[in-house]
Design an enzyme around this catalytic site. Sequence first.
Site, PDB file in Angstrom:
ATOM      1  N   GLU A 322       0.798  -1.235   0.000  1.00 45.40           N
ATOM      2  CA  GLU A 322       0.000   0.000   0.000  1.00 45.40           C
ATOM      3  C   GLU A 322       0.827   1.279   0.000  1.00 45.40           C
ATOM      4  OE1 GLU A 322       0.330  -2.301   2.409  1.00 45.40           O
ATOM      5  OE2 GLU A 322       0.230  -1.448   4.421  1.00 45.40           O
ATOM      6  N   HIS A 346      -8.073  -3.989  -1.300  1.00 42.09           N
ATOM      7  CA  HIS A 346      -7.288  -4.112  -0.075  1.00 42.09           C
ATOM      8  C   HIS A 346      -6.231  -2.997   0.015  1.00 42.09           C
ATOM      9  CE1 HIS A 346      -5.244  -6.482   3.172  1.00 42.09           C
ATOM     10  NE2 HIS A 346      -4.208  -5.803   2.722  1.00 42.09           N
ATOM     11  N   GLU A 347      -5.436  -2.858  -1.032  1.00 44.33           N
ATOM     12  CA  GLU A 347      -4.360  -1.851  -0.961  1.00 44.33           C
ATOM     13  C   GLU A 347      -4.941  -0.436  -0.888  1.00 44.33           C
ATOM     14  OE1 GLU A 347      -1.846  -3.204  -0.071  1.00 44.33           O
ATOM     15  OE2 GLU A 347      -2.132  -5.209  -0.895  1.00 44.33           O
ATOM     16  N   GLU A 369      -3.911  -4.529   9.170  1.00 43.35           N
ATOM     17  CA  GLU A 369      -4.372  -5.563   8.243  1.00 43.35           C
ATOM     18  C   GLU A 369      -5.792  -6.067   8.533  1.00 43.35           C
ATOM     19  OE1 GLU A 369      -2.897  -5.849   5.578  1.00 43.35           O
ATOM     20  OE2 GLU A 369      -0.878  -5.117   6.000  1.00 43.35           O
ATOM     21  N   ASP A 424       9.099 -10.785   9.323  1.00 46.62           N
ATOM     22  CA  ASP A 424       8.874 -11.452   8.034  1.00 46.62           C
ATOM     23  C   ASP A 424       8.512 -12.922   8.210  1.00 46.62           C
ATOM     24  OD1 ASP A 424       9.491  -9.193   6.646  1.00 46.62           O
ATOM     25  OD2 ASP A 424      11.586  -9.744   6.320  1.00 46.62           O
ATOM     26  N   TYR A 432      -4.922 -10.558   9.636  1.00 51.43           N
ATOM     27  CA  TYR A 432      -5.851 -10.214   8.560  1.00 51.43           C
ATOM     28  C   TYR A 432      -7.258 -10.727   8.848  1.00 51.43           C
ATOM     29  CZ  TYR A 432      -1.804  -9.216   5.532  1.00 51.43           C
ATOM     30  OH  TYR A 432      -0.668  -8.697   4.983  1.00 51.43           O
TER      31      TYR A 432
HETATM   32  N1  BES Z   1       0.942  -4.421   3.753  1.00 48.58           N
HETATM   33  C1  BES Z   1       0.711  -5.711   3.222  1.00 48.58           C
HETATM   34  C2  BES Z   1       1.958  -6.445   2.865  1.00 48.58           C
HETATM   35  C3  BES Z   1       2.913  -6.645   4.027  1.00 48.58           C
HETATM   36  C4  BES Z   1       2.445  -6.912   5.306  1.00 48.58           C
HETATM   37  C5  BES Z   1       4.261  -6.576   3.800  1.00 48.58           C
HETATM   38  C6  BES Z   1       3.340  -7.087   6.352  1.00 48.58           C
HETATM   39  C7  BES Z   1       5.169  -6.754   4.833  1.00 48.58           C
HETATM   40  C8  BES Z   1       4.702  -7.007   6.117  1.00 48.58           C
HETATM   41  C9  BES Z   1      -0.228  -5.671   2.019  1.00 48.58           C
HETATM   42  O1  BES Z   1      -1.231  -4.714   2.139  1.00 48.58           O
HETATM   43  C10 BES Z   1      -0.950  -6.981   1.980  1.00 48.58           C
HETATM   44  O2  BES Z   1      -1.617  -7.278   2.919  1.00 48.58           O
HETATM   45  N2  BES Z   1      -0.805  -7.719   0.911  1.00 48.58           N
HETATM   46  C11 BES Z   1      -1.503  -8.973   0.744  1.00 48.58           C
HETATM   47  C12 BES Z   1      -2.812  -8.661   0.072  1.00 48.58           C
HETATM   48  C13 BES Z   1      -3.914  -9.619   0.255  1.00 48.58           C
HETATM   49  C14 BES Z   1      -4.238  -9.925   1.669  1.00 48.58           C
HETATM   50  C15 BES Z   1      -5.153  -9.119  -0.468  1.00 48.58           C
HETATM   51  C16 BES Z   1      -0.643  -9.864  -0.109  1.00 48.58           C
HETATM   52  O3  BES Z   1       0.422  -9.386  -0.550  1.00 48.58           O
HETATM   53  O4  BES Z   1      -0.947 -11.015  -0.307  1.00 48.58           O
HETATM   54 ZN    ZN Z   2      -2.561  -5.280   3.736  1.00 50.01          ZN
END
Ligand code: BES
Ligand code: ZN
Length: 655
Positions: A322, A346-347, A369, A424, A432
Amino acid sequence: MSSRFLRTSLLIGAVSLLAACSPSEEPQKPETRTAAEPTAEAPAEAVREEAKAQSDQPESGVDYHSFANTSDFRVKHVDLDLTVDFDRKVLEGEAKLQLKRLTDKKKPLILDTRGLEIESVEAGHGGQLQPVKFSMGETDPNLGTPLKIELPKNATAVSIRYRTSPDASGVQWLEPQQTAGGEHPFLFTQAQAIHARSFVPLQDTPQVRITYNATIRTPEELRAVMSADNDPEAEMDGVFEFSMPQPIPSYLLALAVGDLEFKPMGERTGVYAEPELLESAAAEFEDTESMLEATEEAYGPYRWDRYDLLILPPSFPFGGMENPRLSFITPTVIAGDKSLVALIAHELAHSWSGNLVTNASWRDLWLNEGFTTYLTNRIMQNIYGDERYRMEMALGYDDLKADLADRPDGDEIMAIDLRGRDPDEVFSNIPYEKGSLFLYELEQKVGRENFDQFLLDYFNNFAFQSITTEDFEQYLEKTLLAQYPDKLDAERIRQWIHEPGIPEGAPVPTSDAFSKIDPVREQWLNGEMAAADIDTSDWTYHQWKYFLDGMPEKLSEEQLQALDSAFNLTESKNNEIAFSWLMIAVRNDYQPAFERLENFLTEIGRNKFLRPLYRNLVESGKQEMAAQIFEQAKAGYHPLTVKVNSKIIYGDDAE
Ligand code: BES
Ligand code: ZN
């Protein structure tokens, strides 16, 4: 003053509240509403040590993933001037930090870095900067290396000349053959959670917000874009200027460079992509403008000016990120039928939950999230209707159940204890989907309209601030709990946030469109119906996904062949369907799919797919095959992908 605040004060002896230091200078409320501020006598490290020693609970509001002494100094603004060197795979140049001093003592400034080569540091006041002493502290495998800068007493600006390492954890350098066009190299950064420090020395904690300007110098044929005011008309002369006037946390700092073109989708929305992908991306995501309008309608104005998408090469390790004004998006969701566009919702939703109201530490990630997943579902319902809404929710619920089935109790807690851990590696569906289900239960209890009003107020109340889980709990207590004492129960809310599992009696999202898949699957499994006789003509992507994910652990070779020849699953063009099918193929040793498996694992770098596939290979006795594919694919993977998957394949001690 809350009781938590008092506990904190007792714990560390004395407290200097940010606002109390300089009330007149702070135009907004303090960015962090927490009180776990280290004092002059107790710098960040000491606070961390003490908190650890005295409590087996993490201290609310303490960021255990940053070395920065944020109670002495706050970085307010950053000016970057970086040259992008594709031959050496380094970003090189200068970061100039404007500081707000919260101490009148002579204190060093401690910044976060990882793998940076620091050439020189100057500091001072106004334009008058002088060389100053600096030193690198001890490297922590998860956190990187603190950079300690000896500041003159009145210094409010620091300029650091530095270069990144070619294997910087937050930067991926792509060869031309890893791009759609195949002719030009590509670069992108991914800062969340704690990788901004691998390309800029700064206070890498979501508790600190900065504005920034940047000058990015690139090869002349390439375009640079950032989480800032991108200009599609910018001259292609190898120098790009950016400004980000809204204050953002460091994990939202982002840069990409490549052969990028722009196509508008709506008044405030557009796509940046390689020319080969531009049309298909713009068509797939054409509803972005409507999504933006629908979200504003419910949750208040979009505060970031434009909302554009950047389509990355397939090695991007996430589905989406995002980055403000410019979400970074995997090309693997361009399915041709908008079936995977919940990712865009989502983003986009993060522009409220996350970018506007930000988690204060990575323990509080569920505030980003969980809220975003809840909003995503609501946006999907608004744009695509009830059935899609129910299916998206039911699939999310199944993901949650799967994660709850194989995680240690501690990792099922939304406000998770991450001390000593690498964020990570703890990544899961819990923040989520459990977060979203919790909000859904609140909605069900108080009524949708009331809950939307609560969310609107919440976003306005905490706009441009970082908040902790406890801040949220207190806010909830003052608002919804006070308004609807007969409908809500404080103990149950505590349970949702601080206990593993799902509280008994929680809502279970279901979908009629799925209920009719169950008997079909059953009949086929029982041999009452041949695969070729199943009428799938009106099945949506979601129904396919549900059909496949609901298959039992074991299928026979004949069953696998029957499914594959009836539906051509091994060749599926939808990456989610291909993924679900490959998971089945791996655990059942279905050889005809293994060539596709190898291609899939080599061409796509999205960890949501790679981690489960590699784990599945290892768990079903095919570690050697996993290792062989991984070794061959590794050069094309993002550093993060390499790190998390090599642990899965070779075990924890391996590199
Ligand atoms: N912000 C996250 C990605 C993220 C979270 C990166 C924690 C590093 C640490 C992003 O918004 C996300 O949630 N992406 C998901 C989207 C999905 C749930 C629709 C993805 O990448 O799968
Ligand atoms: Zn996210």
